[in-house]
Write an enzyme that holds these catalytic residues in place. Sequence first.
Site, PDB file in Angstrom:
ATOM      1  N   ARG A  18       1.073  -0.905   0.048  1.00 26.11           N
ATOM      2  CA  ARG A  18      -0.148   0.304   0.074  1.00 26.11           C
ATOM      3  C   ARG A  18       1.302   1.457  -0.095  1.00 26.11           C
ATOM      4  O   ARG A  18       2.289   1.286   0.640  1.00 26.11           O
ATOM      5  CB  ARG A  18      -1.159   0.170   1.142  1.00 26.11           C
ATOM      6  N   ALA A 104      -5.351   2.007  15.106  1.00 27.92           N
ATOM      7  CA  ALA A 104      -5.194   0.675  14.027  1.00 27.92           C
ATOM      8  C   ALA A 104      -4.858   0.574  13.094  1.00 27.92           C
ATOM      9  O   ALA A 104      -5.622   1.390  11.721  1.00 27.92           O
ATOM     10  CB  ALA A 104      -6.094   0.041  14.494  1.00 27.92           C
ATOM     11  N   ASP A 105      -4.409  -0.777  12.204  1.00 25.71           N
ATOM     12  CA  ASP A 105      -4.044  -0.588  10.769  1.00 25.71           C
ATOM     13  C   ASP A 105      -4.820  -2.549  10.658  1.00 25.71           C
ATOM     14  O   ASP A 105      -4.016  -2.401  11.526  1.00 25.71           O
ATOM     15  CB  ASP A 105      -2.695  -0.001  10.231  1.00 25.71           C
ATOM     16  N   THR A 106      -4.734  -2.144   9.304  1.00 21.80           N
ATOM     17  CA  THR A 106      -4.792  -4.329   9.188  1.00 21.80           C
ATOM     18  C   THR A 106      -4.890  -4.121   7.653  1.00 21.80           C
ATOM     19  O   THR A 106      -4.297  -3.358   6.851  1.00 21.80           O
ATOM     20  CB  THR A 106      -6.161  -4.258   9.006  1.00 21.80           C
ATOM     21  N   GLY A 141      -2.874  -4.577  13.316  1.00 18.57           N
ATOM     22  CA  GLY A 141      -2.009  -4.035  14.561  1.00 18.57           C
ATOM     23  C   GLY A 141      -2.956  -2.900  15.945  1.00 18.57           C
ATOM     24  O   GLY A 141      -3.720  -2.056  14.467  1.00 18.57           O
TER      25      GLY A 141
END
Length: 253
Positions: A18, A104-106, A141
């Site tokens: 990304r 958060a990160d996915t 995360g």
Amino acid sequence: MCSAAVLGGGCGGNLAPRTTQGATRRHVLESFSVTTQHPLLILASNSPRRRQLLALADWMFNVIVADVDESTRANESPTEYVLRLAETKARAISAHPDQIILAADTTVVDGNDILGKPQDNVEAFAMLTRLRGHTHQVYTGVALLRLSDGLLLKELSVTDVPMRDYSDDEIHAYVQTGDPLDKAGAYAIQHPRFKPVASMSGCYAGVMGMPMCHVVRMLRKMDVPPHTDVPVKCQTLLEYQCPVSRAILNGTM
């Protein structure tokens, strides 16, 4: 202040890491003021699904979003990647010193590849074709930053996601809805028509982008317990009997 939201979004992805170009930008997405006192929590995300999942705990919170560079770094593992971005998002937010920032990160991981959001319908189709009929992983995360003393907690949720063997026609129909274009992995696990996942044995909420039992566990360490039974409400909302919630809350997973 926000205590509920509309469910949307989900996992999605593209065949390359990304990227988000440009300098960090910050803006308030939601701030519904019903009292003169600011809420304890700030959610650093514009994801409707994260807002609804966080609202399950009945915490009052505002939403402030920071746009950060989501490029992967050389030799960065999926774990390092999502935890770094979660922390970066949390630290990019300016708020009252008494507040706590939740970010958060996915991302979707297939083999050795970190998969982001598709750039167009062609890439979305390619991503969904790649993922069908086998199991990949979703990494989320979570970072919690207490501004009063700088305490930072981070946790990782990793879930195996077995995809069903959907047809090309099903992929085309789903891509035409436009839903895959803002999803890591080009899919939303909760999409009511496409229903891409064959079965689950991990954290469903983590695949959606906010592993609530991890969040509850982290906030308890900051003396901020939930006001309700979050696992029960989460499973009721998602219509999913979670096999891992107790182990996560007990700290054994």
